[in-house]
Design a protein around this motif. Structure first.
Motif, PDB file in Angstrom:
ATOM      1  N   PRO A   1     -21.091  57.157 -38.950  1.00 53.15           N
ATOM      2  CA  PRO A   1     -21.829  56.141 -38.186  1.00 53.15           C
ATOM      3  C   PRO A   1     -21.781  54.757 -38.833  1.00 53.15           C
ATOM      4  N   LEU A   2     -21.650  54.704 -40.160  1.00 50.40           N
ATOM      5  CA  LEU A   2     -21.501  53.412 -40.824  1.00 50.40           C
ATOM      6  C   LEU A   2     -20.212  52.728 -40.367  1.00 50.40           C
TER       7      LEU A   2
ATOM      8  N   LEU B   1     -14.271  50.038 -49.482  1.00 52.57           N
ATOM      9  CA  LEU B   1     -13.156  50.167 -48.541  1.00 52.57           C
ATOM     10  C   LEU B   1     -13.614  49.889 -47.107  1.00 52.57           C
ATOM     11  N   LEU B   2     -14.773  50.405 -46.738  1.00 50.74           N
ATOM     12  CA  LEU B   2     -15.292  50.161 -45.391  1.00 50.74           C
ATOM     13  C   LEU B   2     -15.675  48.697 -45.200  1.00 50.74           C
ATOM     14  N   TYR B   3     -16.163  48.073 -46.259  1.00 53.37           N
ATOM     15  CA  TYR B   3     -16.506  46.643 -46.190  1.00 53.37           C
ATOM     16  C   TYR B   3     -15.251  45.811 -45.948  1.00 53.37           C
ATOM     17  N   TRP B   4     -14.203  46.091 -46.726  1.00 52.80           N
ATOM     18  CA  TRP B   4     -12.953  45.358 -46.536  1.00 52.80           C
ATOM     19  C   TRP B   4     -12.378  45.605 -45.146  1.00 52.80           C
ATOM     20  N   ALA B   5     -12.508  46.832 -44.660  1.00 49.39           N
ATOM     21  CA  ALA B   5     -12.041  47.135 -43.307  1.00 49.39           C
ATOM     22  C   ALA B   5     -12.769  46.270 -42.286  1.00 49.39           C
ATOM     23  N   GLY B   6     -14.074  46.144 -42.469  1.00 49.49           N
ATOM     24  CA  GLY B   6     -14.855  45.329 -41.547  1.00 49.49           C
ATOM     25  C   GLY B   6     -14.460  43.866 -41.582  1.00 49.49           C
ATOM     26  N   MET B   7     -14.145  43.356 -42.758  1.00 48.21           N
ATOM     27  CA  MET B   7     -13.726  41.962 -42.864  1.00 48.21           C
ATOM     28  C   MET B   7     -12.397  41.727 -42.151  1.00 48.21           C
ATOM     29  N   ALA B   8     -11.443  42.640 -42.339  1.00 45.41           N
ATOM     30  CA  ALA B   8     -10.152  42.500 -41.671  1.00 45.41           C
ATOM     31  C   ALA B   8     -10.311  42.622 -40.153  1.00 45.41           C
TER      32      ALA B   8
END
Length: 322
Positions: free
Chosen positions: A111-112, A46-53
């Motif tokens: 922090p991530l 979920l955090l990865y997808w957030a970063g991509m968006a």
């Protein structure tokens, strides 16, 4: 209104296959593989997808010039929808991490998430960009280790972070191309990363056990003579050798796949070759994560993690991971 395929392209959904292995490798290294691990892996995705968006939202003006086919500049996804999706996915990722791993997981997830947003909004186009992105992946490994001893997972976290640094450094030249010096440097880094992952981790206490075993009096054999090693020792020795070969083999697979793509950039440092190398670095990461997982003692799970690499390469032909 954005369609599901548009959102899948926005967040590079298939590239998320490279994410759960971070958490699994960290958990294996820290001795924390348990029922919390799948949920923490989900939070990581979920955090990865957030970063991509968030990345596409931050780059929307640049993409309008360099990559007009992307969802935002092409008009398929509005900027407001993209940043709203990024915020929602971030909140969901933090919630899942805290629910699954409690305060210790939240202490890493916060922090991530901050590092992810910091990279997208501030650091990406600065000299600190590769280091910040490397920190994101390193923290992702430590998220998996949050239920155990974090210090044991530091080598795995640093290994994944080093790999990420090479991919990020290359990605900054996806549009313009580069000169041979950059891929030569990242190729050398890949060799070091692979060598690190191939080395079997030292299990705390094992050396002391061996010392005690070597100094203990040997059991007496017939007529009072010390007993010698019997045939039962051979299977154990073969198993130890096989166990060491799993991380080494997976690390070699990673090095060959990603290294070959970088070698092609050295020969022809064009933008297309650079993009291909970045894609190879993203889709080849599960092989490295599998090696680290096997290095932590979970050999079968390491093989399962590495199996995501060929699947990721096939999906990358449909949805670009970059």
């Amino acid at each position: 209104m954005a369609t599901l395929p548009d959102l899948v392209e926005l967040v590079r959904a298939p590239a998320a296959l490279s994410v759960p292995g971070d958490v699994v490798a960290g958990a294996a290294a820290a001795g924390a593989l348990d029922r919390r691990t799948p949920a923490l892996a989900g939070a990581s995705v979920l955090l990865y997808w957030a970063g991509m968006a968030a990345n596409d939202w931050a780059d929307r003006r640049l993409d309008a010039v360099e990559r007009p086919e992307r969802p935002i500049p092409s008009g398929r996804v509005s900027p407001g929808a993209a940043v709203g999706l990024a915020a929602g996915l971030t909140a969901a990722g933090l919630t899942v991490a805290a629910a699954a791993g409690g305060r210790r997981a939240a202490a890493v997830a916060v922090p991530l998430a901050a590092a992810v947003w910091g990279y997208d909004l501030r650091a990406k186009n600065t000299a600190a960009g590769p280091a910040v992105m490397a920190a994101c992946r390193g923290l992702d490994v430590l998220l998996g280790a949050s239920g155990g001893r974090l210090t044991r997972a530091l080598p795995a976290a640093l290994t994944v972070a080093a790999h990420t640094w090479t991919v990020t450094a290359l990605s900054r030249r996806e549009v313009t191309g580069t000169d041979p010096a950059l891929p030569l440097g990242t190729l050398a880094g890949t060799a070091v990363v692979a060598a690190s992952a191939a080395t079997v981790a030292r299990v705390p206490g094992r050396a002391a056990f061996r010392r005690r075993a070597s100094t203990a009096p040997a059991p007496a054999g017939r007529r009072g003579r010390p007993a010698t090693s019997g045939p039962d020792d051979a299977p154990a020795s073969r198993w130890a050798t096989l166990a060491a070969l799993v991380p080494a083999g997976l690390a070699a697979w990673y090095a060959v796949g990603y290294g070959a793509a970088q070698a092609r950039v050295v020969a022809e440092p064009s933008a297309g070759r650079v993009r291909a190398a970045v894609g190879a670095g993203i889709t080849g990461l599960p092989a490295l994560q599998g090696a680290l997982t096997a290095r932590g003692g979970a050999r079968l799970l390491g093989l399962a993690v590495a199996a995501a690499a060929p699947l990721g390469r096939r999906l990358a032909r449909k949805v670009s991971p970059t």
